[in-house]
Design a protein around this motif. Structure first.
Motif, mmCIF file in Angstrom:
data_model
loop_
_atom_site.group_PDB
_atom_site.id
_atom_site.type_symbol
_atom_site.label_atom_id
_atom_site.label_comp_id
_atom_site.label_asym_id
_atom_site.label_seq_id
_atom_site.Cartn_x
_atom_site.Cartn_y
_atom_site.Cartn_z
ATOM 1 N N LEU A 179 -6.119 30.134 -15.966
ATOM 2 C CA LEU A 179 -4.997 29.334 -15.478
ATOM 3 C C LEU A 179 -5.281 27.830 -15.424
ATOM 4 C CD1 LEU A 179 -3.876 31.692 -12.559
ATOM 5 C CD2 LEU A 179 -2.780 31.409 -14.803
ATOM 6 N N VAL A 180 -6.404 27.372 -15.991
ATOM 7 C CA VAL A 180 -6.744 25.948 -15.903
ATOM 8 C C VAL A 180 -5.738 25.047 -16.612
ATOM 9 C CG1 VAL A 180 -9.204 26.242 -15.479
ATOM 10 C CG2 VAL A 180 -8.387 26.041 -17.823
ATOM 11 N N SER A 181 -4.941 25.571 -17.519
ATOM 12 C CA SER A 181 -3.906 24.739 -18.139
ATOM 13 C C SER A 181 -2.742 24.504 -17.171
ATOM 14 C CB SER A 181 -3.392 25.389 -19.425
ATOM 15 O OG SER A 181 -2.740 26.611 -19.136
ATOM 16 N N LYS A 182 -2.654 25.299 -16.121
ATOM 17 C CA LYS A 182 -1.571 25.181 -15.128
ATOM 18 C C LYS A 182 -1.996 24.362 -13.910
ATOM 19 C CE LYS A 182 1.190 28.671 -16.769
ATOM 20 N NZ LYS A 182 2.285 28.169 -17.535
ATOM 21 N N PHE A 183 -3.258 24.540 -13.468
ATOM 22 C CA PHE A 183 -3.745 23.818 -12.294
ATOM 23 C C PHE A 183 -5.275 23.852 -12.264
ATOM 24 C CE2 PHE A 183 -2.730 28.176 -10.887
ATOM 25 C CZ PHE A 183 -3.951 28.604 -10.375
ATOM 26 N N GLU A 184 -5.839 22.877 -11.560
ATOM 27 C CA GLU A 184 -7.282 22.835 -11.348
ATOM 28 C C GLU A 184 -7.645 23.842 -10.262
ATOM 29 O OE1 GLU A 184 -9.067 18.893 -10.776
ATOM 30 O OE2 GLU A 184 -7.054 18.095 -11.100
#
Length: 178
Positions: free
Chosen positions: A121-126
């Motif tokens: 999910l790193v493309s959505k949030f840190e």
């Protein structure tokens, strides 16, 4: 072997009047680390957030603020890891609370599957994880952290100070090579 015994904080799912202690501890430690408390812990349905903190990032051209959704899981008493079933609907929770990042504040380790899902999910949030080892490191690495540790973990700190006493002051003045 850990120096700080996180089981000194009461379990969250037992109504003892102290069931909020782990979330309150998390908010205080994150503040010590430099985060600003935006939305403090509260009792009752929390819609998937235990608290929200903000991080100010200073760059060459401007300052930005990143809001972090914090999820606290206190499993030190059982020793179980925090798994995927404990952290459902991550994207909806982070975005629904207007945050750009996720902090897992865990008294044990996250499971490999949870870490794998967060990496997806790193493309959505840190994201970042404060597990038992990182919590201990943060507590013992600054005077403010040590003060907080003394409040929540007095027996652990007392034991730690006996094992790692401070150096003796044997000189009246600080030594100098000049």
């Amino acid at each position: 072997m850990p120096l700080i015994d996180l089981t000194a904080i009461p379990e969250a799912h037992i109504s003892s009047g102290q069931q909020d202690s782990f979330e309150l501890f998390a908010s205080e430690l994150l503040t010590v680390m430099g985060y600003e408390l935006v939305d403090p812990p509260g009792r009752g349905a929390d819609l998937g957030k235990d608290l929200v903190v903000a991080e100010r990032r200073k760059g060459i051209g401007r300052e930005s603020v990143v809001k972090w959704l914090v999820s606290c899981k206190h499993k030190a008493h059982s020793g179980r890891s925090v798994g995927l079933d404990d952290e459902l609907n991550l994207v909806e929770r982070v975005e629904g609370h207007g945050c750009q990042g996720y902090i897992g504040f865990y008294s044990t380790l996250p499971s490999s599957s949870l870490v794998g899902r967060l990496k997806q999910l790193v493309s959505k949030f840190e994201f970042q994880i404060l597990d038992n080892a990182r919590i201990e490191r943060e507590l013992l690495s600054s005077p403010r952290g040590l003060d907080l540790a003394r409040r929540y973990f007095p027996l652990s700190v007392s034991r730690w100070q006996k094992e790692y006493p401070t150096p003796a002051d044997i000189f009246e003045d600080k030594p100098s090579i000049f």
